[in-house]
Structure formats: C-alpha cells, structure tokens
Design a protein around this motif. Structure first.
Motif, short mmCIF file in Angstrom:
data_model
loop_
_atom_site.label_atom_id
_atom_site.label_comp_id
_atom_site.label_asym_id
_atom_site.label_seq_id
_atom_site.Cartn_x
_atom_site.Cartn_y
_atom_site.Cartn_z
N UNK A 128 59.52 -0.88 -34.43
CA UNK A 128 59.51 -0.64 -32.99
C UNK A 128 60.91 -0.54 -32.39
N UNK A 129 61.94 -0.47 -33.23
CA UNK A 129 63.31 -0.43 -32.75
C UNK A 129 63.95 -1.80 -32.70
N UNK A 130 63.15 -2.84 -32.87
CA UNK A 130 63.66 -4.22 -32.86
C UNK A 130 63.32 -4.94 -34.15
N UNK A 131 62.06 -4.86 -34.56
CA UNK A 131 61.59 -5.51 -35.78
C UNK A 131 60.65 -4.59 -36.53
N UNK A 132 60.63 -4.77 -37.84
CA UNK A 132 59.67 -4.06 -38.66
C UNK A 132 58.45 -4.93 -38.87
N UNK A 133 57.36 -4.31 -39.26
CA UNK A 133 56.13 -5.03 -39.51
C UNK A 133 55.42 -4.42 -40.71
N UNK A 134 54.70 -5.25 -41.42
CA UNK A 134 53.92 -4.83 -42.58
C UNK A 134 52.46 -5.20 -42.33
N UNK A 135 51.57 -4.25 -42.61
CA UNK A 135 50.14 -4.47 -42.45
C UNK A 135 49.39 -3.89 -43.64
N UNK A 136 48.24 -4.45 -43.89
CA UNK A 136 47.30 -3.93 -44.89
C UNK A 136 47.92 -3.76 -46.29
N UNK A 137 48.82 -4.63 -46.66
CA UNK A 137 49.30 -4.59 -48.05
C UNK A 137 48.12 -4.97 -48.93
N UNK A 138 47.79 -4.09 -49.85
CA UNK A 138 46.63 -4.35 -50.70
C UNK A 138 46.85 -3.76 -52.09
N UNK A 139 46.41 -4.51 -53.07
CA UNK A 139 46.42 -4.07 -54.47
C UNK A 139 45.03 -4.31 -55.02
#
Length: 145
Positions: free
Chosen positions: A69-80
């Motif tokens: 978002x220009x300030x922080x990154x985010x991780x979602x739905x990491x799946x194996x």
C-alpha cells in the motif's frame, strides 16, 4: 519411476481459479464470511499487488497473494498442497514475495496468523518473522453473502 517436474512460480491466470480455490479449501484457509471467488476478483483489481501460483507438472500446488500500500507489504492466502507441505515450497513462495515487494520499495511485511495455528506460527518464525506488540482490528465493509 519418472522424475517429478521442478515447481515453477507464475502469475495467477484465470484458468488457475478452480484449482486455487480447491487448494485453499484443502489447506483450511476458506471461511464462511470470505467468498474465495470474490477475494480473487478483488485481488485481480489490485494494480500493484501480486498473485502467484506454484505449479508442478501444470498442477497448482501452491499460491500466495502479496500486496503493498506504499507503507507496508502484506501476505495473504499462502498455501501449499498438504501432500507437498514441509518440503521448502512455502519458503520458496515467501522468498518470491519478499523479492517482489522489495522491488516495489516495500520496507516491511505484515501478515496475520490465526490464533492457535502453531504450525504456521512456527513456519513464519523460521523465516525470521516475529509477533509484534499490536492488536489486529477489523471491520467488514462489504459482506460476501
């Protein structure tokens, strides 16, 4: 016995949708209040984020969403895929996301792990992520029903 093809990370394509949703379901990531089709549609409208799938012999065995978002990154739905867990593929996807976000100038990644999910907490701890002294708050603005 024939050798398995090496896994490859590629950007999400519409043809991956059903396999990705099935993967999320098999990994226990879906919730009644989050429609996975809508989550995918929303991600595809994000011009700056990344949505990656891990393929082996043309089959989806992993996925992850990355945002910035220009300030922080985010991780979602990491799946194996459960049959491939604990083989280093989650680390491979996370390293890919970290590189992707660094190229965007992202200085830090935030991610959420549901309370009680010790296996995932241990996974992220092994990658150098640590719990922070912050509380996560949320408010649903658009219901998925």
């Amino acid at each position: 016995m024939s050798e398995q093809a090496e896994p490859v990370i590629v950007p999400f394509e519409e043809g991956h949708r059903k396999e990705v949703i099935s993967l999320w379901q098999s990994c226990g990531l879906t919730r009644a209040w989050n429609d996975p089709d809508k989550d995918i549609d929303r991600k595809l409208s994000d011009p700056q984020g990344g949505f990656f799938v891990l393929l082996q012999a043309g089959k989806v065995i992993g996925s992850v969403m990355a945002g910035y978002d220009g300030h922080r990154g985010a991780i979602y739905y990491l799946s194996i895929d459960p049959e491939h867990q604990s083989s280093g593929l989650g680390r491979l996807l996370m390293e890919h996301c970290e590189e992707f976000l660094m190229e965007l100038g992202c200085p830090k990644i935030n991610l959420f792990v549901r309370q009680g999910n010790e296996a995932v907490t241990k996974f992220y701890d092994g990658l150098g992520y640590a719990p922070e002294k912050a509380a996560a708050f949320g408010k649903r603005l658009i219901p998925d029903d």
